[in-house]
Design a protein around this motif. Structure first.
Motif, PDB file in Angstrom:
ATOM      1  N   PHE A   1       0.829  -1.063   0.051  1.00  0.00           N
ATOM      2  CA  PHE A   1       0.041  -0.115   0.177  1.00  0.00           C
ATOM      3  C   PHE A   1       0.814   1.168  -0.148  1.00  0.00           C
ATOM      4  O   PHE A   1       2.063   1.363   0.794  1.00  0.00           O
ATOM      5  CB  PHE A   1      -0.953  -0.085   1.083  1.00  0.00           C
ATOM      6  CG  PHE A   1      -1.715   1.310   1.367  1.00  0.00           C
ATOM      7  CD1 PHE A   1      -2.732   1.305   0.766  1.00  0.00           C
ATOM      8  CD2 PHE A   1      -1.375   2.055   2.513  1.00  0.00           C
ATOM      9  CE1 PHE A   1      -3.552   2.463   0.854  1.00  0.00           C
ATOM     10  CE2 PHE A   1      -2.197   3.218   2.619  1.00  0.00           C
ATOM     11  CZ  PHE A   1      -3.272   3.309   1.886  1.00  0.00           C
ATOM     12  N   ARG A   2       0.651   2.052  -0.898  1.00  0.00           N
ATOM     13  CA  ARG A   2       1.445   3.288  -0.744  1.00  0.00           C
ATOM     14  C   ARG A   2       0.593   4.504  -0.652  1.00  0.00           C
ATOM     15  O   ARG A   2      -0.764   4.547  -1.416  1.00  0.00           O
ATOM     16  CB  ARG A   2       2.167   3.493  -2.410  1.00  0.00           C
ATOM     17  CG  ARG A   2       3.188   2.593  -2.453  1.00  0.00           C
ATOM     18  CD  ARG A   2       3.638   2.685  -3.963  1.00  0.00           C
ATOM     19  NE  ARG A   2       4.677   1.588  -4.102  1.00  0.00           N
ATOM     20  CZ  ARG A   2       4.248   0.295  -4.502  1.00  0.00           C
ATOM     21  NH1 ARG A   2       3.070   0.083  -4.763  1.00  0.00           N
ATOM     22  NH2 ARG A   2       5.335  -0.691  -4.918  1.00  0.00           N
TER      23      ARG A   2
ATOM     24  N   CYS B   1       0.486  11.972   8.973  1.00  0.00           N
ATOM     25  CA  CYS B   1      -0.843  12.072   8.578  1.00  0.00           C
ATOM     26  C   CYS B   1      -1.210  12.144   7.207  1.00  0.00           C
ATOM     27  O   CYS B   1      -0.314  12.684   6.217  1.00  0.00           O
ATOM     28  CB  CYS B   1      -1.385  13.151   9.282  1.00  0.00           C
ATOM     29  SG  CYS B   1      -0.948  14.970   9.084  1.00  0.00           S
ATOM     30  N   LEU B   2      -2.560  12.342   6.712  1.00  0.00           N
ATOM     31  CA  LEU B   2      -2.834  12.418   5.434  1.00  0.00           C
ATOM     32  C   LEU B   2      -2.977  14.132   5.303  1.00  0.00           C
ATOM     33  O   LEU B   2      -3.165  14.751   6.117  1.00  0.00           O
ATOM     34  CB  LEU B   2      -4.347  11.960   5.071  1.00  0.00           C
ATOM     35  CG  LEU B   2      -4.250  10.337   5.279  1.00  0.00           C
ATOM     36  CD1 LEU B   2      -5.867   9.914   5.202  1.00  0.00           C
ATOM     37  CD2 LEU B   2      -3.409   9.792   3.930  1.00  0.00           C
ATOM     38  N   PHE B   3      -3.047  14.623   3.926  1.00  0.00           N
ATOM     39  CA  PHE B   3      -2.871  15.765   3.647  1.00  0.00           C
ATOM     40  C   PHE B   3      -4.329  16.576   3.954  1.00  0.00           C
ATOM     41  O   PHE B   3      -4.510  17.755   4.058  1.00  0.00           O
ATOM     42  CB  PHE B   3      -2.351  16.274   2.250  1.00  0.00           C
ATOM     43  CG  PHE B   3      -1.028  16.333   2.172  1.00  0.00           C
ATOM     44  CD1 PHE B   3      -0.474  17.598   2.442  1.00  0.00           C
ATOM     45  CD2 PHE B   3      -0.242  15.313   1.658  1.00  0.00           C
ATOM     46  CE1 PHE B   3       0.935  17.832   2.499  1.00  0.00           C
ATOM     47  CE2 PHE B   3       1.094  15.572   1.745  1.00  0.00           C
ATOM     48  CZ  PHE B   3       1.798  16.699   2.053  1.00  0.00           C
TER      49      PHE B   3
ATOM     50  N   PRO C   1       7.294  -2.357   6.030  1.00  0.00           N
ATOM     51  CA  PRO C   1       7.795  -1.662   4.966  1.00  0.00           C
ATOM     52  C   PRO C   1       8.227  -0.267   4.792  1.00  0.00           C
ATOM     53  O   PRO C   1       8.956   0.172   4.096  1.00  0.00           O
ATOM     54  CB  PRO C   1       6.560  -1.986   3.859  1.00  0.00           C
ATOM     55  CG  PRO C   1       5.874  -3.093   4.241  1.00  0.00           C
ATOM     56  CD  PRO C   1       5.997  -2.972   5.781  1.00  0.00           C
ATOM     57  N   GLN C   2       7.654   0.479   5.961  1.00  0.00           N
ATOM     58  CA  GLN C   2       8.102   1.601   6.476  1.00  0.00           C
ATOM     59  C   GLN C   2       9.715   1.856   6.754  1.00  0.00           C
ATOM     60  O   GLN C   2      10.261   3.020   6.480  1.00  0.00           O
ATOM     61  CB  GLN C   2       7.170   2.415   7.479  1.00  0.00           C
ATOM     62  CG  GLN C   2       5.746   2.777   6.992  1.00  0.00           C
ATOM     63  CD  GLN C   2       4.918   3.083   8.230  1.00  0.00           C
ATOM     64  OE1 GLN C   2       5.190   4.164   8.855  1.00  0.00           O
ATOM     65  NE2 GLN C   2       4.258   2.193   8.593  1.00  0.00           N
TER      66      GLN C   2
ATOM     67  N   THR D   1       5.822   9.518  -0.285  1.00  0.00           N
ATOM     68  CA  THR D   1       5.015   8.161  -0.636  1.00  0.00           C
ATOM     69  C   THR D   1       5.274   7.131   0.821  1.00  0.00           C
ATOM     70  O   THR D   1       6.411   6.695   0.770  1.00  0.00           O
ATOM     71  CB  THR D   1       5.336   7.674  -1.676  1.00  0.00           C
ATOM     72  OG1 THR D   1       4.822   8.573  -2.683  1.00  0.00           O
ATOM     73  CG2 THR D   1       4.348   6.555  -2.195  1.00  0.00           C
ATOM     74  N   LEU D   2       4.321   7.026   1.631  1.00  0.00           N
ATOM     75  CA  LEU D   2       4.470   6.174   2.697  1.00  0.00           C
ATOM     76  C   LEU D   2       4.378   4.665   2.224  1.00  0.00           C
ATOM     77  O   LEU D   2       3.244   4.603   1.270  1.00  0.00           O
ATOM     78  CB  LEU D   2       3.268   6.345   3.936  1.00  0.00           C
ATOM     79  CG  LEU D   2       3.501   5.294   4.906  1.00  0.00           C
ATOM     80  CD1 LEU D   2       4.045   6.155   6.214  1.00  0.00           C
ATOM     81  CD2 LEU D   2       1.922   4.972   5.055  1.00  0.00           C
TER      82      LEU D   2
END
Length: 185
Positions: free
Chosen positions: A37-38, A108-110, A90-91, A50-51
């Motif tokens: 998941f990105r 966090c998300l934008f 994966p981080q 991109t996390l």
């Protein structure tokens, strides 16, 4: 000094964790068809990055903070990954690249404007986001933006090498519940 620890431990984790990562990828392929998941997240100084994580929710799930997601979106394997925190492995790639730290405020998300504003006002966005930290080991998630930003600020103001290792060991030992999803606690 912290960046050196980040790089060293992320590299070690990726090298020695490779067999586990590969097994989780294969299981994830059967679970969702797309195990990685990105997602664009807010990085240091508000710079996007991109996390990378293991996918824990169905592919068509809306891109929202975990506390706003539907519990039915989490797959059974995804629930296991979240409970064990293996979805975060994966981080280590983000840490290796310097986009994240092992310890820091969760990115966090934008679209989480209230949290971004709270963090910006407290200087939290000047730090690299992290995989774990004071908020995570105390079960404080993004559903309480002001408390989270205050906790992140407190952590950053008191972040020593000892505290860095303390948060990592507490996380590995199972302290903290991870990102909450309504109905899945």
């Amino acid at each position: 000094m912290i960046r050196l620890f980040d790089f060293f431990f992320a590299l070690l984790g990726l090298v020695f964790g490779l067999p586990v990562l590969l097994v989780l990828v294969v299981i994830g392929l059967f679970d969702t068809g797309s195990p990685i998941f990105r997602q664009q997240r807010v990085g240091r100084n508000r710079k996007p990055f991109t996390l990378v994580k293991f996918r824990t929710m169905k592919k068509d799930t809306a891109s929202v903070a975990s506390h706003l997601a539907s519990a039915s979106a989490i797959t059974p394997f995804g629930h296991f990954l979240r409970r064990t925190k293996l979805d975060e492995l994966p981080q280590l790639w983000n840490v290796l690249k310097g986009e994240m730290s092992l310890v820091g405020p969760r990115p966090c998300l934008f679209n989480q404007e209230e949290l971004i504003n709270e963090r910006e006002g407290r200087g939290v966005l000047n730090a690299r986001p992290g995989i774990t930290g004071l908020a995570q080991v105390n079960d404080i998630d993004m559903s309480t933006p002001k408390l989270l930003a205050e906790t992140d600020q407190k952590m950053l103001e008191n972040l020593t090498v000892g505290a860095y290792f303390k948060y990592i060991f507490m996380t590995v030992a199972g302290k903290g519940a991870g990102d909450r999803v309504p109905g899945k606690d």
